[in-house]
Motif scaffolding. Structure first.
Motif, short mmCIF file in Angstrom:
data_model
loop_
_atom_site.label_atom_id
_atom_site.label_comp_id
_atom_site.label_asym_id
_atom_site.label_seq_id
_atom_site.Cartn_x
_atom_site.Cartn_y
_atom_site.Cartn_z
N LEU A 1 47.37 78.17 -99.70
CA LEU A 1 47.55 77.90 -98.27
C LEU A 1 48.28 79.11 -97.68
CD1 LEU A 1 47.49 75.80 -95.95
CD2 LEU A 1 49.66 74.95 -96.82
N GLN A 2 47.74 79.67 -96.61
CA GLN A 2 48.30 80.92 -96.08
C GLN A 2 48.65 80.81 -94.62
OE1 GLN A 2 45.99 84.40 -96.92
NE2 GLN A 2 47.45 85.79 -95.93
N VAL A 3 49.85 81.29 -94.28
CA VAL A 3 50.28 81.47 -92.90
C VAL A 3 50.94 82.84 -92.84
CG1 VAL A 3 51.72 80.67 -91.01
CG2 VAL A 3 50.65 79.00 -92.54
N GLY A 4 50.39 83.74 -92.05
CA GLY A 4 50.93 85.09 -91.99
C GLY A 4 50.88 85.74 -93.37
N ARG A 5 52.02 86.23 -93.82
CA ARG A 5 52.08 86.88 -95.13
C ARG A 5 52.49 85.91 -96.23
NH1 ARG A 5 55.24 91.95 -95.83
NH2 ARG A 5 53.60 92.32 -97.38
N LEU A 6 52.73 84.66 -95.86
CA LEU A 6 53.13 83.66 -96.85
C LEU A 6 51.89 83.01 -97.45
CD1 LEU A 6 55.91 81.78 -94.83
CD2 LEU A 6 56.18 83.79 -96.33
N ILE A 7 51.81 82.97 -98.77
CA ILE A 7 50.73 82.29 -99.47
C ILE A 7 51.38 81.31 -100.45
CG2 ILE A 7 48.74 82.51 -101.01
CD1 ILE A 7 48.36 85.35 -99.96
N LEU A 8 51.03 80.03 -100.33
CA LEU A 8 51.59 78.99 -101.18
C LEU A 8 50.48 78.39 -102.02
CD1 LEU A 8 54.23 77.41 -101.78
CD2 LEU A 8 53.49 75.73 -100.08
N ASP A 9 50.67 78.38 -103.33
CA ASP A 9 49.68 77.83 -104.26
C ASP A 9 50.08 76.39 -104.57
OD1 ASP A 9 48.08 77.04 -106.35
OD2 ASP A 9 48.21 78.95 -107.41
N PRO A 10 49.33 75.38 -104.08
CA PRO A 10 49.70 73.99 -104.30
C PRO A 10 49.62 73.57 -105.76
CG PRO A 10 48.15 74.19 -102.47
CD PRO A 10 48.16 75.50 -103.19
N ASP A 11 48.79 74.25 -106.56
CA ASP A 11 48.64 73.87 -107.96
C ASP A 11 49.84 74.28 -108.81
OD1 ASP A 11 46.17 72.81 -107.36
OD2 ASP A 11 45.10 74.64 -107.88
N SER A 12 50.35 75.49 -108.55
CA SER A 12 51.45 76.01 -109.38
C SER A 12 52.81 75.87 -108.71
CB SER A 12 51.20 77.49 -109.69
OG SER A 12 51.27 78.27 -108.51
N GLY A 13 52.82 75.62 -107.38
CA GLY A 13 54.09 75.57 -106.66
C GLY A 13 54.69 76.93 -106.43
N GLN A 14 53.87 78.00 -106.52
CA GLN A 14 54.38 79.35 -106.36
C GLN A 14 54.17 79.87 -104.94
OE1 GLN A 14 52.52 81.66 -109.51
NE2 GLN A 14 54.35 81.41 -110.76
N LEU A 15 55.14 80.59 -104.45
CA LEU A 15 55.09 81.25 -103.16
C LEU A 15 54.91 82.74 -103.37
CD1 LEU A 15 55.51 81.37 -100.05
CD2 LEU A 15 57.96 81.64 -100.53
N MET B 1 53.84 74.75 -93.55
CA MET B 1 52.70 75.67 -93.54
C MET B 1 51.41 74.97 -93.17
SD MET B 1 53.52 78.24 -96.74
CE MET B 1 51.99 79.18 -96.52
N ARG B 2 51.34 73.68 -93.41
CA ARG B 2 50.15 72.93 -92.99
C ARG B 2 50.19 72.62 -91.49
NH1 ARG B 2 48.72 67.88 -94.87
NH2 ARG B 2 46.68 68.41 -94.02
N HIS B 3 51.36 72.78 -90.88
CA HIS B 3 51.52 72.49 -89.45
C HIS B 3 52.27 73.63 -88.77
CE1 HIS B 3 51.19 68.63 -91.62
NE2 HIS B 3 50.48 68.24 -90.58
N PRO B 4 51.76 74.86 -88.84
CA PRO B 4 52.48 75.99 -88.25
C PRO B 4 52.59 75.86 -86.74
CG PRO B 4 50.24 76.63 -88.85
CD PRO B 4 50.47 75.26 -89.42
#
Length: 224
Positions: free
Chosen positions: A124-138, A159-162
């Protein structure tokens, strides 16, 4: 939300889902489930068909008739093809027949939530932030960090509601569900830790209401 009136199965599923960093609310009554889906917001509903008071198919039909697009996975002991098609035609996103393997359910959940939330390749990406829901890694730039569960839950929702205000109540539900209360300053502590990772301007305080992820700031943030 898990909607299942078989308590033994429900408890097994709750354990599995919570181990995957999910906050899960559980209801075993069709009418209560319908009310919740009509009046609250969920990332996913896992729905049994045979329920007290309101049947699962009727729940899907009524929710969709109100324009609510919450992803729905139907779980049922009804193996008839016609009933499977009825569920999908009513608006369900996927369908599993009992008994099922938990690994398959987890795979279906990942697929359905990616479609519903518009996940990009890599997370899941907003701007330069990328969040992996499977691993919990940012991931931010070239740096990657594994988030503690509480920080993941908060950032995942934001991030789902920017650029939308998330109330304190909504964020606390992401952390604790409906069953538990939060310590008075717990949310602020988690947000403080997140700001150290993503920048203070990226998560804005809306005084007296809650917090908001600023997509413009997220596009400009750099790792410290």
């Amino acid at each position: 939300m898990l909607i299942e009136d078989d308590h033994l199965l429900a408890n097994t599923m709750l354990g599995m889902l919570r181990d995957e960093q999910n906050t899960v609310d559980w209801l075993d009554d069709g009418q209560q489930a319908l009310n919740a889906l009509l009046n609250d917001s969920f990332d996913l509903a896992i729905l049994d068909l045979t329920l007290p008071r309101v049947d699962g198919l009727d729940i899907v039909k009524k929710v969709r008739s109100q324009g609510i697009e919450t992803p729905v996975i139907i779980l049922t002991a009804r193996g008839d093809l016609d009933e499977k098609l009825q569920g999908l035609n009513a608006g369900a996103d996927d369908y599993l027949t009992k008994p099922f393997a938990m690994a398959e359910l987890k795979a279906r959940i990942r697929a359905v939530t990616r479609r519903g939330a518009g996940f990009r390749t890599g997370g899941l990406q907003v701007g330069r932030l990328i969040l992996d829901p499977d691993s919990g890694q940012l991931k931010l730039g070239t740096e990657t960090a594994a988030l503690p569960r509480s920080e993941f839950q908060i950032l995942h929702y934001l991030m789902r509601h920017p650029d939308q205000v998330a109330t304190r109540r909504r964020l606390e539900e992401q952390l604790y569900g409906w069953e538990q209360g939060a310590e008075s300053n717990a949310l602020e502590v988690h947000v403080h830790h997140l700001r150290r990772r993503v920048g203070k301007q990226t998560i804005r305080t809306v005084r007296g209401v809650g917090y908001m992820l600023d997509s413009k700031a997220a596009a400009e943030v750099s790792p410290e």
